[in-house]
Design a protein around this motif. Sequence first.
Motif, mmCIF file in Angstrom:
data_model
loop_
_atom_site.group_PDB
_atom_site.id
_atom_site.type_symbol
_atom_site.label_atom_id
_atom_site.label_comp_id
_atom_site.label_asym_id
_atom_site.label_seq_id
_atom_site.Cartn_x
_atom_site.Cartn_y
_atom_site.Cartn_z
ATOM 1 N N ALA A 191 0.817 -1.218 0.000
ATOM 2 C CA ALA A 191 0.000 0.000 0.000
ATOM 3 C C ALA A 191 0.849 1.266 0.000
ATOM 4 N N ARG A 192 2.026 1.227 0.638
ATOM 5 C CA ARG A 192 2.856 2.435 0.732
ATOM 6 C C ARG A 192 3.298 2.949 -0.643
ATOM 7 N N LEU A 193 3.312 2.062 -1.649
ATOM 8 C CA LEU A 193 3.778 2.461 -2.979
ATOM 9 C C LEU A 193 2.778 3.333 -3.734
ATOM 10 N N PHE A 194 1.533 3.363 -3.290
ATOM 11 C CA PHE A 194 0.544 4.234 -3.930
ATOM 12 C C PHE A 194 0.890 5.701 -3.729
ATOM 13 N N ASP A 195 1.712 5.989 -2.711
ATOM 14 C CA ASP A 195 2.128 7.362 -2.432
ATOM 15 C C ASP A 195 3.531 7.681 -2.940
ATOM 16 N N ASP A 196 4.204 6.719 -3.579
ATOM 17 C CA ASP A 196 5.561 6.915 -4.068
ATOM 18 C C ASP A 196 5.640 6.434 -5.517
#
Length: 141
Positions: free
Chosen positions: A81-86
């Motif tokens: 999920a953290r990759l949706f912001d990067d």
Amino acid sequence: MDRDFLIDLFADFGPVTIRRMFSGYGISADGTNFALALRAGLYFRADEQTIPQFEAEGSAPFQYQTRAKTVTVNSYWQLPARLFDDSEELAEWARAALAAAQRAALRKRPKARKAVKVSGKAAGKRPAKRKATGARKAPRK
């Protein structure tokens, strides 16, 4: 996830083709499908080289339920999920997923078939003429 959201999400990766598939979308680049956007999330193609990266992030392979059992598809893993912001790091993961999909396609290529000897009509030869038996049809009037 809708089409516009996915196009924006992959902007740093480059152009992608998004096609309707199952309950979501199949995402491809250069004619190779490397991701699935489904109700349950975004899944990237993975193989023995990239699965450890997904495991380190605590991701799991794609699963779905049939009437009898749960089916696990080890070739697609959920994107952290953290990759949706990067978007830059997401692009790196997408490139790795595309490479995994391309490696899988190379392994699936059909091997050359052995030549099979064919005779008769199948080989394009005319059938042998039959000898006349002496009986002839009556001429038409």
